[in-house]
Design a protein around this motif. Sequence first.
Motif, PDB file in Angstrom:
ATOM      1  N   HIS A 203      60.008  33.626  40.084  1.00  0.00           N
ATOM      2  CA  HIS A 203      59.114  34.763  39.879  1.00  0.00           C
ATOM      3  C   HIS A 203      58.274  35.007  41.131  1.00  0.00           C
ATOM      4  O   HIS A 203      57.557  34.115  41.580  1.00  0.00           O
ATOM      5  CB  HIS A 203      58.224  34.453  38.676  1.00  0.00           C
ATOM      6  CG  HIS A 203      57.482  35.634  38.163  1.00  0.00           C
ATOM      7  ND1 HIS A 203      56.508  35.514  37.195  1.00  0.00           N
ATOM      8  CD2 HIS A 203      57.554  36.962  38.460  1.00  0.00           C
ATOM      9  CE1 HIS A 203      56.021  36.717  36.923  1.00  0.00           C
ATOM     10  NE2 HIS A 203      56.636  37.606  37.688  1.00  0.00           N
ATOM     11  N   LEU A 205      55.618  36.528  41.457  1.00  0.00           N
ATOM     12  CA  LEU A 205      54.190  36.315  41.184  1.00  0.00           C
ATOM     13  C   LEU A 205      53.790  34.875  41.523  1.00  0.00           C
ATOM     14  O   LEU A 205      52.758  34.640  42.164  1.00  0.00           O
ATOM     15  CB  LEU A 205      53.900  36.623  39.708  1.00  0.00           C
ATOM     16  CG  LEU A 205      52.458  36.431  39.235  1.00  0.00           C
ATOM     17  CD1 LEU A 205      51.528  37.417  39.924  1.00  0.00           C
ATOM     18  CD2 LEU A 205      52.358  36.595  37.719  1.00  0.00           C
ATOM     19  N   SER A 225      60.069  40.598  40.848  1.00  0.00           N
ATOM     20  CA  SER A 225      59.072  40.655  39.778  1.00  0.00           C
ATOM     21  C   SER A 225      59.752  41.185  38.524  1.00  0.00           C
ATOM     22  O   SER A 225      60.841  41.768  38.585  1.00  0.00           O
ATOM     23  CB  SER A 225      57.932  41.601  40.183  1.00  0.00           C
ATOM     24  OG  SER A 225      58.443  42.925  40.329  1.00  0.00           O
ATOM     25  N   ARG A 276      50.418  41.003  33.073  1.00  0.00           N
ATOM     26  CA  ARG A 276      50.025  39.939  34.022  1.00  0.00           C
ATOM     27  C   ARG A 276      50.324  40.356  35.451  1.00  0.00           C
ATOM     28  O   ARG A 276      49.520  40.122  36.363  1.00  0.00           O
ATOM     29  CB  ARG A 276      50.804  38.648  33.718  1.00  0.00           C
ATOM     30  CG  ARG A 276      50.050  37.658  32.856  1.00  0.00           C
ATOM     31  CD  ARG A 276      50.799  36.338  32.779  1.00  0.00           C
ATOM     32  NE  ARG A 276      50.857  35.631  34.056  1.00  0.00           N
ATOM     33  CZ  ARG A 276      51.646  34.595  34.306  1.00  0.00           C
ATOM     34  NH1 ARG A 276      52.461  34.164  33.359  1.00  0.00           N
ATOM     35  NH2 ARG A 276      51.622  34.001  35.477  1.00  0.00           N
ATOM     36  N   GLU A 277      51.485  40.956  35.657  1.00  0.00           N
ATOM     37  CA  GLU A 277      51.863  41.388  37.010  1.00  0.00           C
ATOM     38  C   GLU A 277      50.925  42.485  37.506  1.00  0.00           C
ATOM     39  O   GLU A 277      50.512  42.491  38.666  1.00  0.00           O
ATOM     40  CB  GLU A 277      53.321  41.867  37.024  1.00  0.00           C
ATOM     41  CG  GLU A 277      54.323  40.730  36.822  1.00  0.00           C
ATOM     42  CD  GLU A 277      55.767  41.152  37.070  1.00  0.00           C
ATOM     43  OE1 GLU A 277      56.038  42.375  37.134  1.00  0.00           O
ATOM     44  OE2 GLU A 277      56.618  40.251  37.207  1.00  0.00           O
ATOM     45  N   GLU A 278      50.592  43.385  36.614  1.00  0.00           N
ATOM     46  CA  GLU A 278      49.696  44.484  36.997  1.00  0.00           C
ATOM     47  C   GLU A 278      48.300  43.942  37.323  1.00  0.00           C
ATOM     48  O   GLU A 278      47.679  44.328  38.309  1.00  0.00           O
ATOM     49  CB  GLU A 278      49.634  45.506  35.860  1.00  0.00           C
ATOM     50  CG  GLU A 278      49.065  46.845  36.305  1.00  0.00           C
ATOM     51  CD  GLU A 278      48.917  47.812  35.148  1.00  0.00           C
ATOM     52  OE1 GLU A 278      49.692  47.710  34.173  1.00  0.00           O
ATOM     53  OE2 GLU A 278      48.006  48.656  35.218  1.00  0.00           O
ATOM     54  N   MET A 282      50.403  43.549  41.537  1.00  0.00           N
ATOM     55  CA  MET A 282      51.746  43.672  42.094  1.00  0.00           C
ATOM     56  C   MET A 282      52.197  45.115  42.299  1.00  0.00           C
ATOM     57  O   MET A 282      53.213  45.356  42.944  1.00  0.00           O
ATOM     58  CB  MET A 282      52.768  42.919  41.227  1.00  0.00           C
ATOM     59  CG  MET A 282      52.549  41.420  41.271  1.00  0.00           C
ATOM     60  SD  MET A 282      53.830  40.461  40.424  1.00  0.00           S
ATOM     61  CE  MET A 282      55.046  40.268  41.714  1.00  0.00           C
TER      62      MET A 282
END
Length: 410
Positions: A203, A205, A225, A276-278, A282
Amino acid sequence: MKCRHCATALDPSADVFLDLGAAPPSNAFLREQDLGEAERHFPLKVLSCPTCRLVQVDEVERHEALFSDDYVYFSSYSSSWVAHARQYVDAVVDRLALGPQSSVMEVASNDGYLLQHMKSRGIPCIGVEPTACTAAAARAKGIETIGEFFGAAFGRRHAAARGRVDLVLGNNVLAHVPDINDFVAGFREVLAPGGSITVEFPHLLQLVQLGQFDTVYHEHFSYLSLGFVIRLFASQGLTVWDVEALPTHGGSLRVWAQHRDGRRAPTARVSGMLAREEHAGMDRPAFYRGLQARADRIKDDLVGFLIEQKRSGRSVVGYGAAAKGNTLLNYAGVRPDLLPFVVDASPHKQGRYLPGSRIPVRDEAALRAARPDCVLVLPWNLRDEIAAQLAYVRDWGGRLVTAVPELQIW
Ligand SMILES: [Zn+2]
Protein backbone atom coordinates in the motif's frame (compact mmCIF):
# COMPACT_ATOMS: atom_id res chain seq x y z
CA MET A 1 7.71 10.08 -20.61
CA LYS A 2 3.98 9.47 -20.44
CA CYS A 3 1.97 8.10 -17.52
CA ARG A 4 1.45 4.39 -18.08
CA HIS A 5 -2.19 4.59 -17.03
CA CYS A 6 -3.56 7.88 -18.37
CA ALA A 7 -0.82 8.97 -20.83
CA THR A 8 -0.35 12.42 -19.23
CA ALA A 9 3.11 13.78 -20.10
CA LEU A 10 5.23 13.59 -16.92
CA ASP A 11 7.77 16.26 -16.03
CA PRO A 12 11.08 14.56 -15.02
CA SER A 13 11.84 17.26 -12.47
CA ALA A 14 8.51 18.63 -11.25
CA ASP A 15 6.84 15.23 -10.85
CA VAL A 16 9.63 13.46 -8.91
CA PHE A 17 8.42 11.26 -6.04
CA LEU A 18 11.82 9.71 -5.22
CA ASP A 19 15.25 9.76 -6.87
CA LEU A 20 17.70 7.04 -5.72
CA GLY A 21 20.34 7.64 -8.38
CA ALA A 22 21.34 4.69 -10.56
CA ALA A 23 21.51 1.01 -9.61
CA PRO A 24 21.56 -2.41 -11.27
CA PRO A 25 18.30 -4.44 -11.22
CA SER A 26 17.77 -5.68 -7.65
CA ASN A 27 17.60 -9.35 -8.62
CA ALA A 28 20.66 -9.34 -10.92
CA PHE A 29 22.84 -11.38 -8.54
CA LEU A 30 26.39 -11.95 -9.75
CA ARG A 31 28.37 -15.15 -10.03
CA GLU A 32 32.07 -15.36 -9.30
CA GLN A 33 32.86 -15.23 -13.03
CA ASP A 34 30.80 -12.02 -13.45
CA LEU A 35 32.99 -10.03 -11.06
CA GLY A 36 35.42 -9.02 -13.79
CA GLU A 37 32.61 -7.46 -15.83
CA ALA A 38 30.79 -4.15 -15.59
CA GLU A 39 27.16 -4.17 -14.41
CA ARG A 40 24.40 -2.28 -16.20
CA HIS A 41 23.02 0.47 -14.01
CA PHE A 42 19.66 2.13 -14.65
CA PRO A 43 18.25 5.30 -13.12
CA LEU A 44 16.06 4.51 -10.13
CA LYS A 45 13.73 7.45 -10.22
CA VAL A 46 10.04 7.40 -9.41
CA LEU A 47 7.53 9.96 -10.66
CA SER A 48 3.94 10.65 -9.64
CA CYS A 49 1.33 11.47 -12.26
CA PRO A 50 -0.38 14.79 -11.42
CA THR A 51 -3.55 13.62 -13.21
CA CYS A 52 -4.30 10.06 -12.05
CA ARG A 53 -1.78 9.88 -9.11
CA LEU A 54 -0.11 6.70 -10.36
CA VAL A 55 3.36 6.57 -8.79
CA GLN A 56 5.67 4.89 -11.31
CA VAL A 57 9.31 4.31 -12.27
CA ASP A 58 10.32 6.67 -15.05
CA GLU A 59 12.12 4.17 -17.28
CA VAL A 60 10.87 0.69 -17.91
CA GLU A 61 13.70 -1.56 -18.92
CA ARG A 62 12.76 -4.41 -21.20
CA HIS A 63 10.57 -6.69 -19.16
CA GLU A 64 12.17 -9.88 -20.40
CA ALA A 65 15.65 -8.62 -19.54
CA LEU A 66 14.73 -8.05 -15.90
CA PHE A 67 12.79 -11.27 -15.42
CA SER A 68 15.30 -13.61 -16.99
CA ASP A 69 15.33 -17.39 -16.49
CA ASP A 70 17.96 -16.73 -13.91
CA TYR A 71 15.53 -14.89 -11.64
CA VAL A 72 16.18 -16.22 -8.19
CA TYR A 73 13.13 -15.48 -6.07
CA PHE A 74 11.37 -18.65 -4.93
CA SER A 75 8.34 -17.79 -2.79
CA SER A 76 8.52 -21.08 -0.89
CA TYR A 77 11.78 -20.05 0.84
CA SER A 78 9.80 -17.68 3.08
CA SER A 79 7.86 -19.73 5.60
CA SER A 80 5.69 -16.76 6.64
CA TRP A 81 4.76 -16.14 2.99
CA VAL A 82 3.72 -19.79 2.53
CA ALA A 83 1.62 -19.56 5.72
CA HIS A 84 0.03 -16.35 4.39
CA ALA A 85 -0.87 -18.19 1.16
CA ARG A 86 -2.49 -21.06 3.08
CA GLN A 87 -4.60 -18.64 5.14
CA TYR A 88 -5.67 -16.87 1.95
CA VAL A 89 -6.73 -20.16 0.33
CA ASP A 90 -8.75 -21.16 3.42
CA ALA A 91 -10.52 -17.77 3.40
CA VAL A 92 -11.20 -17.49 -0.33
CA VAL A 93 -12.46 -21.08 -0.69
CA ASP A 94 -14.92 -20.39 2.10
CA ARG A 95 -16.01 -16.94 0.95
CA LEU A 96 -16.53 -17.84 -2.74
CA ALA A 97 -17.72 -21.41 -2.01
CA LEU A 98 -15.07 -22.90 -4.30
CA GLY A 99 -15.02 -26.65 -4.88
CA PRO A 100 -14.12 -29.37 -7.39
CA GLN A 101 -16.48 -27.79 -9.94
CA SER A 102 -14.69 -24.39 -9.75
CA SER A 103 -11.63 -23.17 -11.62
CA VAL A 104 -8.86 -20.95 -10.30
CA MET A 105 -6.04 -19.14 -12.08
CA GLU A 106 -3.08 -17.52 -10.34
CA VAL A 107 -1.04 -14.96 -12.25
CA ALA A 108 2.64 -14.94 -11.28
CA SER A 109 2.19 -18.26 -9.53
CA ASN A 110 5.93 -18.56 -8.85
CA ASP A 111 6.90 -22.01 -7.57
CA GLY A 112 3.34 -23.05 -6.67
CA TYR A 113 3.62 -21.77 -3.07
CA LEU A 114 -0.13 -20.89 -3.14
CA LEU A 115 -1.75 -23.19 -5.69
CA GLN A 116 -0.41 -26.26 -3.86
CA HIS A 117 -3.03 -25.46 -1.20
CA MET A 118 -5.80 -25.19 -3.85
CA LYS A 119 -4.70 -28.47 -5.36
CA SER A 120 -4.66 -30.29 -2.03
CA ARG A 121 -8.30 -29.20 -1.56
CA GLY A 122 -9.23 -30.73 -4.93
CA ILE A 123 -9.89 -27.37 -6.67
CA PRO A 124 -8.79 -27.32 -10.33
CA CYS A 125 -6.15 -24.63 -10.80
CA ILE A 126 -3.70 -23.27 -13.34
CA GLY A 127 -0.69 -21.08 -12.76
CA VAL A 128 0.66 -18.46 -15.16
CA GLU A 129 4.38 -17.88 -14.63
CA PRO A 130 6.79 -16.63 -17.29
CA THR A 131 9.92 -17.34 -15.23
CA ALA A 132 11.16 -20.77 -16.32
CA CYS A 133 12.93 -21.97 -13.18
CA THR A 134 10.08 -21.16 -10.76
CA ALA A 135 7.49 -22.54 -13.24
CA ALA A 136 9.48 -25.79 -13.38
CA ALA A 137 9.43 -25.99 -9.57
CA ALA A 138 5.61 -25.58 -9.64
CA ARG A 139 5.22 -28.32 -12.25
CA ALA A 140 7.33 -30.62 -10.09
CA LYS A 141 4.60 -30.15 -7.42
CA GLY A 142 2.02 -31.29 -10.00
CA ILE A 143 0.62 -27.80 -10.67
CA GLU A 144 -0.21 -27.03 -14.29
CA THR A 145 1.74 -23.88 -15.16
CA ILE A 146 1.64 -21.85 -18.37
CA GLY A 147 4.93 -20.13 -19.13
CA GLU A 148 3.62 -16.87 -20.60
CA PHE A 149 3.11 -13.20 -19.75
CA PHE A 150 -0.43 -12.34 -18.68
CA GLY A 151 -2.54 -9.64 -20.34
CA ALA A 152 -5.64 -9.02 -22.47
CA ALA A 153 -4.49 -11.16 -25.42
CA PHE A 154 -3.54 -14.05 -23.14
CA GLY A 155 -6.90 -13.78 -21.30
CA ARG A 156 -8.91 -13.86 -24.55
CA ARG A 157 -6.92 -16.78 -25.91
CA HIS A 158 -7.25 -18.77 -22.71
CA ALA A 159 -11.00 -18.07 -22.42
CA ALA A 160 -11.55 -19.28 -26.00
CA ALA A 161 -9.40 -22.40 -25.68
CA ARG A 162 -9.94 -23.50 -22.08
CA GLY A 163 -12.91 -21.48 -20.76
CA ARG A 164 -13.14 -18.74 -18.17
CA VAL A 165 -12.25 -19.07 -14.49
CA ASP A 166 -14.24 -18.42 -11.30
CA LEU A 167 -11.33 -16.87 -9.45
CA VAL A 168 -8.29 -15.14 -10.86
CA LEU A 169 -5.73 -13.91 -8.38
CA GLY A 170 -2.46 -12.06 -8.49
CA ASN A 171 -0.39 -11.47 -5.38
CA ASN A 172 2.38 -8.88 -5.66
CA VAL A 173 2.27 -8.80 -9.44
CA LEU A 174 0.13 -5.74 -10.23
CA ALA A 175 2.96 -3.45 -9.18
CA HIS A 176 5.46 -5.42 -11.30
CA VAL A 177 3.84 -5.17 -14.75
CA PRO A 178 4.83 -2.42 -17.21
CA ASP A 179 1.51 -2.24 -19.08
CA ILE A 180 -0.82 -2.04 -16.11
CA ASN A 181 -3.96 -1.30 -18.20
CA ASP A 182 -3.48 -4.33 -20.45
CA PHE A 183 -2.72 -6.55 -17.46
CA VAL A 184 -6.00 -5.63 -15.73
CA ALA A 185 -7.86 -6.08 -19.03
CA GLY A 186 -6.57 -9.69 -18.90
CA PHE A 187 -8.52 -10.20 -15.65
CA ARG A 188 -11.70 -9.01 -17.37
CA GLU A 189 -11.17 -11.36 -20.32
CA VAL A 190 -10.40 -14.52 -18.38
CA LEU A 191 -12.99 -14.09 -15.60
CA ALA A 192 -16.27 -16.06 -15.78
CA PRO A 193 -19.56 -14.17 -15.23
CA GLY A 194 -20.16 -13.93 -11.48
CA GLY A 195 -16.48 -14.63 -10.78
CA SER A 196 -14.06 -12.73 -8.55
CA ILE A 197 -10.59 -11.27 -8.80
CA THR A 198 -8.26 -10.76 -5.87
CA VAL A 199 -5.01 -8.81 -6.03
CA GLU A 200 -2.53 -7.95 -3.31
CA PHE A 201 -0.03 -5.10 -3.48
CA PRO A 202 2.04 -3.03 -1.04
CA HIS A 203 0.00 0.00 0.00
CA LEU A 204 1.45 3.33 -1.09
CA LEU A 205 -0.01 4.92 2.05
CA GLN A 206 2.25 2.70 4.23
CA LEU A 207 5.26 3.24 1.98
CA VAL A 208 5.08 7.00 2.47
CA GLN A 209 3.92 7.11 6.08
CA LEU A 210 6.55 4.57 7.22
CA GLY A 211 9.39 5.75 4.99
CA GLN A 212 9.69 2.35 3.22
CA PHE A 213 11.73 3.82 0.38
CA ASP A 214 13.73 0.59 -0.04
CA THR A 215 10.65 -1.13 -1.50
CA VAL A 216 11.39 0.95 -4.60
CA TYR A 217 13.31 -1.01 -7.25
CA HIS A 218 13.31 -1.28 -11.03
CA GLU A 219 11.18 -4.40 -11.25
CA HIS A 220 8.54 -2.64 -9.18
CA PHE A 221 6.99 -0.36 -11.80
CA SER A 222 3.99 1.03 -9.90
CA TYR A 223 3.17 2.10 -6.34
CA LEU A 224 -0.53 1.84 -5.67
CA SER A 225 -3.27 3.36 -3.57
CA LEU A 226 -6.79 1.97 -3.30
CA GLY A 227 -8.16 5.10 -4.95
CA PHE A 228 -5.94 4.59 -7.97
CA VAL A 229 -6.68 0.86 -8.22
CA ILE A 230 -10.44 1.56 -8.20
CA ARG A 231 -9.98 3.99 -11.12
CA LEU A 232 -7.68 1.53 -12.93
CA PHE A 233 -10.14 -1.36 -12.62
CA ALA A 234 -13.07 0.87 -13.63
CA SER A 235 -11.19 1.87 -16.80
CA GLN A 236 -11.13 -1.84 -17.76
CA GLY A 237 -14.76 -2.66 -17.00
CA LEU A 238 -14.23 -3.96 -13.45
CA THR A 239 -15.42 -2.82 -10.02
CA VAL A 240 -13.83 -3.22 -6.60
CA TRP A 241 -16.23 -4.66 -4.00
CA ASP A 242 -14.01 -5.26 -0.97
CA VAL A 243 -10.60 -4.42 0.47
CA GLU A 244 -8.59 -5.87 3.35
CA ALA A 245 -5.53 -4.37 5.02
CA LEU A 246 -2.79 -7.00 5.42
CA PRO A 247 0.49 -6.92 7.37
CA THR A 248 2.52 -8.46 4.49
CA HIS A 249 5.38 -6.49 2.92
CA GLY A 250 5.11 -3.81 5.59
CA GLY A 251 1.42 -3.13 4.87
CA SER A 252 -0.46 -4.40 1.82
CA LEU A 253 -4.00 -4.26 0.49
CA ARG A 254 -5.99 -7.20 -0.82
CA VAL A 255 -8.59 -5.92 -3.24
CA TRP A 256 -11.62 -7.97 -4.35
CA ALA A 257 -13.08 -7.09 -7.76
CA GLN A 258 -15.66 -8.33 -10.25
CA HIS A 259 -17.08 -7.47 -13.66
CA ARG A 260 -18.82 -4.09 -13.79
CA ASP A 261 -22.24 -5.82 -13.87
CA GLY A 262 -21.33 -8.15 -10.96
CA ARG A 263 -23.92 -8.66 -8.20
CA ARG A 264 -21.78 -7.96 -5.14
CA ALA A 265 -22.30 -4.62 -3.41
CA PRO A 266 -19.20 -2.75 -2.17
CA THR A 267 -18.49 -3.28 1.53
CA ALA A 268 -18.04 -0.51 4.10
CA ARG A 269 -14.33 -1.38 4.14
CA VAL A 270 -13.96 0.13 0.66
CA SER A 271 -15.35 3.52 1.68
CA GLY A 272 -13.45 3.30 4.99
CA MET A 273 -10.07 2.80 3.31
CA LEU A 274 -10.81 5.52 0.75
CA ALA A 275 -11.56 7.89 3.64
CA ARG A 276 -8.21 6.97 5.26
CA GLU A 277 -6.38 7.74 2.02
CA GLU A 278 -8.19 11.04 1.64
CA HIS A 279 -7.47 11.95 5.27
CA ALA A 280 -3.75 11.27 4.63
CA GLY A 281 -3.87 13.72 1.74
CA MET A 282 -3.36 11.23 -1.09
CA ASP A 283 -5.46 13.37 -3.42
CA ARG A 284 -3.11 16.35 -2.91
CA PRO A 285 0.39 16.96 -4.39
CA ALA A 286 2.12 17.47 -1.00
CA PHE A 287 1.65 13.79 -0.10
CA TYR A 288 3.94 12.86 -3.01
CA ARG A 289 6.81 15.19 -2.02
CA GLY A 290 8.00 14.14 1.45
CA LEU A 291 9.65 10.75 0.98
CA GLN A 292 13.04 11.89 -0.36
CA ALA A 293 14.08 13.67 2.85
CA ARG A 294 13.01 10.68 4.91
CA ALA A 295 14.97 8.28 2.67
CA ASP A 296 18.08 10.45 3.01
CA ARG A 297 17.82 10.47 6.79
CA ILE A 298 17.52 6.64 6.91
CA LYS A 299 20.52 6.31 4.57
CA ASP A 300 22.66 8.74 6.61
CA ASP A 301 21.81 6.99 9.90
CA LEU A 302 22.73 3.57 8.48
CA VAL A 303 26.03 4.72 6.99
CA GLY A 304 26.92 6.57 10.21
CA PHE A 305 26.17 3.44 12.25
CA LEU A 306 28.25 1.14 10.02
CA ILE A 307 31.25 3.51 10.05
CA GLU A 308 31.05 3.84 13.81
CA GLN A 309 31.02 0.03 14.20
CA LYS A 310 33.99 -0.36 11.91
CA ARG A 311 36.02 2.32 13.72
CA SER A 312 35.32 0.74 17.10
CA GLY A 313 36.34 -2.71 15.85
CA ARG A 314 32.86 -4.22 16.01
CA SER A 315 31.73 -6.61 13.26
CA VAL A 316 28.43 -6.38 11.35
CA VAL A 317 27.01 -8.85 8.83
CA GLY A 318 23.74 -8.70 6.89
CA TYR A 319 20.77 -11.06 6.88
CA GLY A 320 18.33 -11.55 3.97
CA ALA A 321 19.42 -10.89 0.37
CA ALA A 322 16.04 -9.44 -0.62
CA ALA A 323 15.45 -6.84 -3.32
CA LYS A 324 14.75 -4.14 -0.73
CA GLY A 325 18.13 -4.75 0.87
CA ASN A 326 19.82 -4.10 -2.46
CA THR A 327 18.01 -0.79 -2.86
CA LEU A 328 19.09 0.30 0.62
CA LEU A 329 22.72 -0.87 0.33
CA ASN A 330 23.21 0.64 -3.12
CA TYR A 331 21.62 3.97 -2.26
CA ALA A 332 23.73 4.12 0.91
CA GLY A 333 26.89 3.09 -1.00
CA VAL A 334 27.59 0.23 1.42
CA ARG A 335 30.33 -2.13 0.22
CA PRO A 336 32.05 -5.23 1.70
CA ASP A 337 34.39 -3.07 3.82
CA LEU A 338 31.36 -2.05 5.92
CA LEU A 339 29.30 -5.25 5.51
CA PRO A 340 31.57 -8.22 4.62
CA PHE A 341 28.76 -10.67 3.77
CA VAL A 342 25.00 -11.23 3.80
CA VAL A 343 23.35 -14.50 4.83
CA ASP A 344 20.36 -15.87 2.95
CA ALA A 345 18.36 -19.09 3.33
CA SER A 346 17.91 -19.57 -0.42
CA PRO A 347 20.50 -21.90 -1.99
CA HIS A 348 19.84 -20.06 -5.28
CA LYS A 349 21.48 -16.93 -3.84
CA GLN A 350 24.25 -18.49 -1.76
CA GLY A 351 27.65 -18.28 -3.42
CA ARG A 352 26.58 -15.28 -5.46
CA TYR A 353 27.15 -11.54 -4.96
CA LEU A 354 24.63 -8.76 -4.42
CA PRO A 355 24.18 -6.58 -7.52
CA GLY A 356 25.94 -3.23 -7.26
CA SER A 357 27.43 -3.58 -3.80
CA ARG A 358 29.02 -6.96 -4.71
CA ILE A 359 28.67 -8.16 -1.15
CA PRO A 360 28.95 -12.00 -1.05
CA VAL A 361 25.89 -14.08 -0.10
CA ARG A 362 26.61 -16.98 2.26
CA ASP A 363 24.65 -19.63 4.10
CA GLU A 364 23.76 -19.38 7.76
CA ALA A 365 26.73 -21.46 8.87
CA ALA A 366 28.93 -18.47 7.97
CA LEU A 367 27.04 -16.31 10.45
CA ARG A 368 27.40 -18.87 13.25
CA ALA A 369 31.12 -19.11 12.52
CA ALA A 370 31.69 -15.33 12.37
CA ARG A 371 29.79 -14.55 15.63
CA PRO A 372 29.33 -10.88 14.60
CA ASP A 373 28.54 -8.13 17.10
CA CYS A 374 25.56 -7.01 14.99
CA VAL A 375 23.32 -8.54 12.32
CA LEU A 376 21.70 -6.01 9.99
CA VAL A 377 18.29 -7.48 9.10
CA LEU A 378 17.51 -6.20 5.59
CA PRO A 379 13.96 -7.59 5.00
CA TRP A 380 12.40 -5.63 7.90
CA ASN A 381 8.97 -6.95 6.84
CA LEU A 382 10.07 -10.43 8.04
CA ARG A 383 11.63 -9.02 11.20
CA ASP A 384 9.76 -11.23 13.68
CA GLU A 385 10.31 -14.42 11.68
CA ILE A 386 14.03 -13.65 11.33
CA ALA A 387 14.44 -12.58 14.97
CA ALA A 388 13.05 -15.94 16.10
CA GLN A 389 15.33 -17.77 13.70
CA LEU A 390 18.39 -15.78 14.84
CA ALA A 391 17.67 -15.96 18.58
CA TYR A 392 21.05 -17.75 19.03
CA VAL A 393 22.92 -14.56 18.07
CA ARG A 394 22.19 -13.34 21.64
CA ASP A 395 24.21 -16.28 23.00
CA TRP A 396 27.44 -14.47 22.11
CA GLY A 397 26.03 -11.03 22.94
CA GLY A 398 25.15 -10.12 19.34
CA ARG A 399 22.40 -7.61 18.53
CA LEU A 400 19.99 -7.30 15.63
CA VAL A 401 19.68 -4.03 13.70
CA THR A 402 17.05 -2.73 11.28
CA ALA A 403 17.41 0.48 9.25
CA VAL A 404 13.81 1.13 8.14
CA PRO A 405 11.66 3.01 9.15
CA GLU A 406 14.49 4.22 11.41
CA LEU A 407 17.71 2.77 12.76
CA GLN A 408 16.88 0.37 15.59
CA ILE A 409 19.23 -1.84 17.59
CA TRP A 410 17.36 -4.56 19.49
ZN1 LIG B 1 -1.65 9.25 -14.98
